[in-house]
Design a protein around this motif. Structure first.
Motif, PDB file in Angstrom:
ATOM      1  N   ALA A 175     122.177  80.890   5.024  1.00  0.00           N
ATOM      2  CA  ALA A 175     120.751  80.905   5.359  1.00  0.00           C
ATOM      3  C   ALA A 175     120.358  82.278   5.897  1.00  0.00           C
ATOM      4  O   ALA A 175     119.281  82.806   5.578  1.00  0.00           O
ATOM      5  CB  ALA A 175     120.444  79.820   6.389  1.00  0.00           C
ATOM      6  N   ALA A 176     121.236  82.869   6.688  1.00  0.00           N
ATOM      7  CA  ALA A 176     120.970  84.201   7.228  1.00  0.00           C
ATOM      8  C   ALA A 176     120.942  85.249   6.119  1.00  0.00           C
ATOM      9  O   ALA A 176     120.140  86.187   6.159  1.00  0.00           O
ATOM     10  CB  ALA A 176     122.018  84.561   8.277  1.00  0.00           C
TER      11      ALA A 176
ATOM     12  N   ILE B 187     119.885  84.813   3.141  1.00  0.00           N
ATOM     13  CA  ILE B 187     118.595  84.689   2.463  1.00  0.00           C
ATOM     14  C   ILE B 187     117.504  85.428   3.236  1.00  0.00           C
ATOM     15  O   ILE B 187     116.692  86.165   2.654  1.00  0.00           O
ATOM     16  CB  ILE B 187     118.240  83.206   2.265  1.00  0.00           C
ATOM     17  N   ASN B 188     117.485  85.288   4.544  1.00  0.00           N
ATOM     18  CA  ASN B 188     116.441  85.997   5.303  1.00  0.00           C
ATOM     19  C   ASN B 188     116.759  87.476   5.450  1.00  0.00           C
ATOM     20  O   ASN B 188     115.834  88.309   5.519  1.00  0.00           O
ATOM     21  CB  ASN B 188     116.214  85.353   6.672  1.00  0.00           C
ATOM     22  N   LEU B 189     118.038  87.839   5.486  1.00  0.00           N
ATOM     23  CA  LEU B 189     118.413  89.246   5.464  1.00  0.00           C
ATOM     24  C   LEU B 189     117.911  89.884   4.167  1.00  0.00           C
ATOM     25  O   LEU B 189     117.393  91.012   4.172  1.00  0.00           O
ATOM     26  CB  LEU B 189     119.932  89.400   5.568  1.00  0.00           C
ATOM     27  N   THR B 190     118.045  89.165   3.073  1.00  0.00           N
ATOM     28  CA  THR B 190     117.561  89.642   1.781  1.00  0.00           C
ATOM     29  C   THR B 190     116.069  89.953   1.852  1.00  0.00           C
ATOM     30  O   THR B 190     115.611  91.005   1.397  1.00  0.00           O
ATOM     31  CB  THR B 190     117.827  88.578   0.698  1.00  0.00           C
ATOM     32  N   ARG B 191     115.307  89.028   2.431  1.00  0.00           N
ATOM     33  CA  ARG B 191     113.865  89.240   2.551  1.00  0.00           C
ATOM     34  C   ARG B 191     113.560  90.483   3.400  1.00  0.00           C
ATOM     35  O   ARG B 191     112.674  91.282   3.078  1.00  0.00           O
ATOM     36  CB  ARG B 191     113.195  88.020   3.192  1.00  0.00           C
ATOM     37  N   ASP B 192     114.278  90.616   4.506  1.00  0.00           N
ATOM     38  CA  ASP B 192     113.964  91.710   5.417  1.00  0.00           C
ATOM     39  C   ASP B 192     114.326  93.064   4.815  1.00  0.00           C
ATOM     40  O   ASP B 192     113.553  94.022   4.924  1.00  0.00           O
ATOM     41  CB  ASP B 192     114.685  91.520   6.748  1.00  0.00           C
TER      42      ASP B 192
ATOM     43  N   GLY C 207     112.978  90.525  -2.714  1.00  0.00           N
ATOM     44  CA  GLY C 207     112.891  89.586  -1.602  1.00  0.00           C
ATOM     45  C   GLY C 207     112.976  88.131  -2.034  1.00  0.00           C
ATOM     46  O   GLY C 207     112.736  87.232  -1.235  1.00  0.00           O
TER      47      GLY C 207
ATOM     48  N   THR D  85     114.812  84.615  -3.727  1.00  0.00           N
ATOM     49  CA  THR D  85     116.070  83.882  -3.833  1.00  0.00           C
ATOM     50  C   THR D  85     115.959  82.965  -5.045  1.00  0.00           C
ATOM     51  O   THR D  85     115.108  82.081  -5.087  1.00  0.00           O
ATOM     52  CB  THR D  85     116.365  83.058  -2.571  1.00  0.00           C
TER      53      THR D  85
END
Length: 257
Positions: free
Chosen positions: A167-168, A170-175, A245, A247
């Motif tokens: 899950a982290a 995925i949000n690291l990818t966005r950031d 950004g 998934t």
């Protein structure tokens, strides 16, 4: 307007220098084979040198290099060496990962930290390392291999560290996409469903577990070897030039409910 010639070359990765981690088995090995077959200059890295040597023998021209992704100094040296050797780095597939299914109440804290280190911290570190030459060149694509367990819980199995790390990711990818995309570097993730690998072997050898998975998947089956190839080539090629950004779930519909 895009011409016919450009459309035919949308998925072209020929000659692109792409690092693939966790390439000695499972999904990473499949990615290395697929990208090599598509003409990319693959730099395949993993801990197990003997398996890397077999991969290199199967894919003439593939550059196989032993690497422990939790060794930050070794990662930095690898990226520097690859950049010096080829003069560019066009892509990175952060695939290396581990999981240790266990009830959270029983999971060892050191093991939890290890899973986070492999599945998340190494993704951040390697992405940041390759971003430097990519940003200087104003082009590049990072593809992080997350999981459908990054989109939901691992119930009824239980694997808190794995779910948290993915899950982290995925949000690291966005950031990272938010930080780098305006300078030409795209960052995306793939969330695979159930594909056979060393880590997921028990889900395939247990008839009960396999039945549970297939019943929960709208396509009523697990993934076949090669069914992630299109997704990774798409995200590393110009076909995804306006995708960042994101998934992409490749899971037979598992995450649709």
């Amino acid at each position: 307007m895009m011409g016919e010639r450009d459309r035919r070359n949308l998925f072209d990765v020929d000659g692109r220098v792409i690092i693939v981690t966790g390439a000695s088995s499972g999904l990473g090995q499949q990615f290395a084979h697929a990208l090599h077959a598509a003409g990319a200059q693959v730099v395949a890295v993993a801990r197990r040198k003997d398996r890397l040597d077999r991969l290199a023998a199967e894919c003439p021209g593939l550059d196989a290099r032993p690497l422990d992704v939790t060794d930050s100094a070794a990662c930095a040296a690898l990226v520097e060496d690859v950049h010096q050797a080829y003069g560019r780095i066009d892509g990175l597939v952060n695939n290396a990962g581990v999981g240790t299914p266990a009830p959270a109440i029983e999971e060892d804290l050191d093991q939890f930290r290890h899973v986070i280190d492999v599945n998340l911290t190494s993704v951040f570190h390697l992405s940041r390392l390759v971003a430097k030459p990519m940003l200087a060149a104003a082009q590049g694509s990072v593809v992080n291999i997350a999981s459908i367990y990054g989109l939901g819980s691992t119930y009824p199995v239980g694997d808190a560290s794995y779910a948290a790390s993915k899950a982290a990711v995925i949000n690291l990818t966005r950031d990272l996409a938010g930080q780098w995309s305006k300078r030409g570097v795209r960052v995306n993730a793939i969330a695979p469903g159930f594909f056979r690998s060393e880590m997921a072997e028990e889900l395939f050898t247990s008839e009960k577990a396999h039945q549970r998975i297939t019943l929960a998947t709208p396509m009523r089956r697990t993934g076949e070897p090669g069914e992630l190839d299109g997704a990774v080539i798409f995200l590393l090629s110009d076909a995804s030039s306006f995708v960042t950004g994101a998934t992409l779930a490749v899971d037979g519909g598992w995450s649709s409910h």
